[in-house]
Write a protein that holds these residues in place. Structure first.
Motif, PDB file in Angstrom:
ATOM      1  N   ALA A  78       0.833  -1.213   0.000  1.00 13.05           N
ATOM      2  CA  ALA A  78       0.000   0.000   0.000  1.00 13.05           C
ATOM      3  C   ALA A  78       0.860   1.253   0.000  1.00 13.05           C
ATOM      4  O   ALA A  78       0.395   2.331  -0.392  1.00 13.05           O
ATOM      5  CB  ALA A  78      -0.927   0.003   1.216  1.00 13.05           C
ATOM      6  N   ALA A  79       2.116   1.113   0.429  1.00 10.42           N
ATOM      7  CA  ALA A  79       3.051   2.241   0.441  1.00 10.42           C
ATOM      8  C   ALA A  79       4.153   2.058  -0.598  1.00 10.42           C
ATOM      9  O   ALA A  79       5.226   2.657  -0.497  1.00 10.42           O
ATOM     10  CB  ALA A  79       3.659   2.392   1.834  1.00 10.42           C
ATOM     11  N   SER A  80       3.905   1.246  -1.603  1.00  4.07           N
ATOM     12  CA  SER A  80       4.897   0.963  -2.641  1.00  4.07           C
ATOM     13  C   SER A  80       5.392   2.244  -3.310  1.00  4.07           C
ATOM     14  O   SER A  80       4.695   3.256  -3.378  1.00  4.07           O
ATOM     15  CB  SER A  80       4.270   0.042  -3.700  1.00  4.07           C
ATOM     16  OG  SER A  80       5.079  -0.031  -4.856  1.00  4.07           O
ATOM     17  N   ARG A 140       0.213   0.893  -5.542  1.00  4.46           N
ATOM     18  CA  ARG A 140      -0.541   1.457  -4.414  1.00  4.46           C
ATOM     19  C   ARG A 140      -2.040   1.424  -4.696  1.00  4.46           C
ATOM     20  O   ARG A 140      -2.843   1.140  -3.800  1.00  4.46           O
ATOM     21  CB  ARG A 140      -0.086   2.898  -4.141  1.00  4.46           C
ATOM     22  CG  ARG A 140       1.357   3.018  -3.677  1.00  4.46           C
ATOM     23  CD  ARG A 140       1.621   4.366  -3.026  1.00  4.46           C
ATOM     24  NE  ARG A 140       1.426   5.488  -3.926  1.00  4.46           N
ATOM     25  CZ  ARG A 140       2.380   6.038  -4.671  1.00  4.46           C
ATOM     26  NH1 ARG A 140       3.611   5.533  -4.652  1.00  4.46           N
ATOM     27  NH2 ARG A 140       2.138   7.083  -5.446  1.00  4.46           N
ATOM     28  N   SER A 189       2.884   6.170   7.166  1.00  9.91           N
ATOM     29  CA  SER A 189       2.750   6.443   5.735  1.00  9.91           C
ATOM     30  C   SER A 189       1.329   6.904   5.411  1.00  9.91           C
ATOM     31  O   SER A 189       0.355   6.197   5.690  1.00  9.91           O
ATOM     32  CB  SER A 189       3.060   5.198   4.911  1.00  9.91           C
ATOM     33  OG  SER A 189       2.686   5.398   3.555  1.00  9.91           O
ATOM     34  N   PHE A 215       0.035   6.866   2.585  1.00  9.85           N
ATOM     35  CA  PHE A 215      -0.514   5.946   1.586  1.00  9.85           C
ATOM     36  C   PHE A 215      -1.154   4.729   2.255  1.00  9.85           C
ATOM     37  O   PHE A 215      -2.150   4.195   1.764  1.00  9.85           O
ATOM     38  CB  PHE A 215       0.581   5.509   0.615  1.00  9.85           C
ATOM     39  CG  PHE A 215       1.097   6.631  -0.236  1.00  9.85           C
ATOM     40  CD1 PHE A 215       0.292   7.223  -1.193  1.00  9.85           C
ATOM     41  CD2 PHE A 215       2.390   7.113  -0.066  1.00  9.85           C
ATOM     42  CE1 PHE A 215       0.759   8.267  -1.979  1.00  9.85           C
ATOM     43  CE2 PHE A 215       2.871   8.149  -0.845  1.00  9.85           C
ATOM     44  CZ  PHE A 215       2.054   8.735  -1.806  1.00  9.85           C
ATOM     45  N   ALA A 224      -5.136   3.748   2.216  1.00 13.64           N
ATOM     46  CA  ALA A 224      -5.654   2.426   1.846  1.00 13.64           C
ATOM     47  C   ALA A 224      -6.803   2.004   2.757  1.00 13.64           C
ATOM     48  O   ALA A 224      -7.699   1.264   2.331  1.00 13.64           O
ATOM     49  CB  ALA A 224      -4.531   1.391   1.902  1.00 13.64           C
TER      50      ALA A 224
END
Length: 285
Positions: free
Chosen positions: A108-110, A116, A146, A148, A152
């Protein structure tokens, strides 16, 4: 998922299956990359999903083994490997929930934006299918460093709210509430009117009760998000029940909250009876 019939060469399928069985991650990715390079009108996503189906069949649909393979794929930090990992985890989360949840959090934090996006959607699918297992883990993500990962959570709630399970309403709202205080632009952007669509449609009573609480919250960000909720098309269907909260927000002491409430009121007014709209507009005077 059973493999779909297609016109691709048998050796591609067999080579992919062999690489999956042997755990040869780089060979597996190379074979898929070669096929992607030769695409002629076939959507990239369709080929990737076919690849996942061949991989699943090669590992006899063993979810525990597939989660381990997803871990190896995500460890490459390549966009393709991470995307394949997400697709596998969205279906085989139950094979090893703790490991799968940790992988989804990482993905999810790619560093790859498409990954993501896929990971956020996968979280929604997993939450809807494995609510009791995934909810406690997802709840901790609301405090993740994060933005991100926190984003998510919102995406997961959006998708899972359409499952229409009456017991989930208060829990989904509990998970959203701390994110309403989050001022990170990534989180704020995701917490859009569409977030409330399924909740308003299937958990109206829960939203109504929580909305009155949010309308008088000491936190300005919560009040502003409460006001923006009325921009969702579904709010117009329940405007009589929800209007007491909107009237409070229209008189809010904060200019930003009041502005959000007025903007939402204008949206609602386009979707309801003229008499109802006039009564609400009177609250602004």
């Amino acid at each position: 998922m059973q493999p779909t019939t297609n016109s691709r060469k048998p050796d591609w399928e067999e080579g992919l299956a062999a690489a999956a069985k042997n755990g040869s991650i780089q060979e597996l990715l190379a074979r898929i990359q070669n096929e992607l390079a030769g695409l002629a009108g076939t959507p990239r996503q369709a080929l990737q999903h076919n690849a996942v189906q061949y991989i699943e069949a090669a590992l006899d649909y063993d979810s525990a083994e597939l989660v381990l393979l997803a871990e190896a794929l995500s460890a490459t930090e390549q966009e393709l490997g991470e995307e394949l990992a997400v697709f596998i985890l969205s279906v085989h989360y139950g094979g090893d929930p703790d490991r799968a949840a940790a992988l989804l959090q990482r993905l999810a934090a790619s560093g790859h934006a498409p990954v993501r996006e896929w990971a956020a959607k996968a979280c929604g699918a997993v939450l809807a299918k494995h609510f009791a297992l995934f909810y406690p883990m997802l709840e901790t993500w609301t405090r993740n460093e994060s933005p991100f990962v926190r984003r998510a959570v919102i995406a997961a709630v959006q998708l899972a709210s359409n499952a229409k399970n009456p017991a989930w309403g208060p829990l989904l709202l509990d998970m959203l509430e701390p994110l309403m205080r989050d001022n990170d632009p990534v989180v704020r952007k995701e917490l859009a009117p569409r977030t409330w669509s399924g909740l308003l449609r299937y958990y109206t009573e829960d939203v109504e009760a929580r909305l009155m609480k949010w309308a008088v919250s000491e936190d300005r960000f919560i009040r502003r998000h409460a006001a923006r909720l009325f921009s969702a098309p579904e709010a117009a269907l329940h405007v009589q029940r929800l209007s007491p909260a909107l009237r409070i927000l229209l008189r809010d002491e904060s200019a930003s909250v009041q502005k959000a409430a007025v903007s939402s009121l204008l949206q609602v007014s386009k979707r309801i009876h003229k008499k109802e709209a006039a009564e609400l507009l009177g609250a602004v005077q």
